[in-house]
Write an enzyme that holds these catalytic residues in place. Sequence first.
Site, PDB file in Angstrom:
ATOM      1  CE  LYS A  13      14.755  56.944  95.568  1.00  0.00           C
ATOM      2  NZ  LYS A  13      15.628  57.831  94.621  1.00  0.00           N
ATOM      3  NE  ARG A  88       9.838  60.403  91.892  1.00  0.00           N
ATOM      4  CZ  ARG A  88      10.428  59.400  91.659  1.00  0.00           C
ATOM      5  NH1 ARG A  88       9.824  58.261  92.043  1.00  0.00           N
ATOM      6  NH2 ARG A  88      11.383  59.276  91.077  1.00  0.00           N
ATOM      7  NE  ARG A 127      23.795  54.390  85.935  1.00  0.00           N
ATOM      8  CZ  ARG A 127      22.847  54.990  86.519  1.00  0.00           C
ATOM      9  NH1 ARG A 127      22.884  54.823  87.731  1.00  0.00           N
ATOM     10  NH2 ARG A 127      21.663  55.382  85.936  1.00  0.00           N
ATOM     11  NE  ARG A 139      14.939  54.377  84.801  1.00  0.00           N
ATOM     12  CZ  ARG A 139      15.030  54.724  85.910  1.00  0.00           C
ATOM     13  NH1 ARG A 139      15.511  53.987  87.051  1.00  0.00           N
ATOM     14  NH2 ARG A 139      14.439  56.024  86.313  1.00  0.00           N
ATOM     15  NE  ARG A 150      14.698  60.234  86.828  1.00  0.00           N
ATOM     16  CZ  ARG A 150      15.126  59.361  86.889  1.00  0.00           C
ATOM     17  NH1 ARG A 150      16.058  59.113  85.650  1.00  0.00           N
ATOM     18  NH2 ARG A 150      15.128  58.307  87.680  1.00  0.00           N
TER      19      ARG A 150
HETATM   20  P1  AMP Z   1      12.087  56.194  89.529  1.00  0.00           P
HETATM   21  O1  AMP Z   1      12.617  55.004  88.875  1.00  0.00           O
HETATM   22  O2  AMP Z   1      11.653  56.133  90.709  1.00  0.00           O
HETATM   23  O3  AMP Z   1      13.519  57.496  89.388  1.00  0.00           O
HETATM   24  O4  AMP Z   1      10.930  56.741  88.619  1.00  0.00           O
HETATM   25  C1  AMP Z   1      10.993  57.216  87.187  1.00  0.00           C
HETATM   26  C2  AMP Z   1       9.825  57.955  86.762  1.00  0.00           C
HETATM   27  O5  AMP Z   1       8.448  57.416  87.126  1.00  0.00           O
HETATM   28  C3  AMP Z   1       9.944  59.238  87.568  1.00  0.00           C
HETATM   29  O6  AMP Z   1      10.462  60.162  87.047  1.00  0.00           O
HETATM   30  C4  AMP Z   1       8.423  59.721  87.324  1.00  0.00           C
HETATM   31  O7  AMP Z   1       7.889  60.036  86.318  1.00  0.00           O
HETATM   32  C5  AMP Z   1       7.562  58.283  87.704  1.00  0.00           C
HETATM   33  N1  AMP Z   1       7.277  58.080  89.013  1.00  0.00           N
HETATM   34  C6  AMP Z   1       7.820  57.134  89.957  1.00  0.00           C
HETATM   35  N2  AMP Z   1       7.484  57.043  91.236  1.00  0.00           N
HETATM   36  C7  AMP Z   1       6.695  58.049  91.102  1.00  0.00           C
HETATM   37  C8  AMP Z   1       5.763  58.833  92.161  1.00  0.00           C
HETATM   38  N3  AMP Z   1       5.666  58.330  93.296  1.00  0.00           N
HETATM   39  N4  AMP Z   1       4.975  59.855  91.692  1.00  0.00           N
HETATM   40  C9  AMP Z   1       4.714  60.311  90.615  1.00  0.00           C
HETATM   41  N5  AMP Z   1       5.813  59.807  89.463  1.00  0.00           N
HETATM   42  C10 AMP Z   1       6.614  58.733  89.920  1.00  0.00           C
END
Ligand code: AMP
Length: 270
Positions: A13, A88, A127, A139, A150
Amino acid sequence: MRLILLGPPGAGKGTQAQRLISKYGIIQLSTGDMLRAAVAAGSAVGLRAKAIMDRGKLVPDEVVVAIVADRIDQPDARRGIVLDGFPRTVAQAEALDRLLSERSLKLDAVIELRVDEGILLKRIEKRVAEMTARGEKLRSDDNPEVLKGRLAAYRAQTAPLANYYAAKGLLRAVDGMAPIDEVTAAIDAILAKAMAGKAARRGGKPAKAARAKGRGGKRRAAKAAKRAKAPARRGRATGSKRGKAARAGRLKNKAGMRKSGSRRRLTKAR
Ligand code: AMP
């Protein structure tokens, strides 16, 4: 243009969002990036989110909805937004609907990057291993164990959004396992179609509205002209002095015409 990229972590994404922002001049709204920035800044939101993110769980809806609301109100978001990692949950999707409709905005498309989770997990493990070997910074949630969590959160809480947006007629799916350029091309094709449809709807509506307004306008103008010509008749109905005088004048004219036979001549001429 406003669109959502839907897909599990590691589906690409972020990569596709980067291409969209340079191609369409829109902004990327990544709640993950914004939360990581909040964590790095040590803000109240960051402090609240850090432990949750490290476990691969979802941050509470109200926290992310508030940061999205702030971001879409900024001037640079007017040209368009690609939402990456938000919504989400169905509650977040409903909150987004409200945020947009309060601002008279609409989503143009929701693009789901469909991936094979097994292959995805292997890719990410590879990776992570390569980055670790090179001594690169990872990260805090970029490790296979957290990633499994996740993915589970995605399946349970985010995957139902595909149905949510399919029911609204907005969902389009692309093969997220295809090479990156092919995914980009598929997304471009979807957006071109969505934007052409939007332009047609926009082009059609004002034209139709203007025609209707034009017709209404003419009708209104004709009525007004009739009214302007009719003060004497209205006067007659109300018995005003002006009306009486006009009626007397008309009767005088009639009598005059009868005398001279001009009325008959006029009738003949018709
Ligand atoms: P991402 O980089 O989008 O994979 O997000 C990393 C982490 O941020 C996720 O595993 C969640 O803990 C938190 N996070 C990001 N976006 C959201 C969202 N829309 N709702 C809830 N938690 C989020």
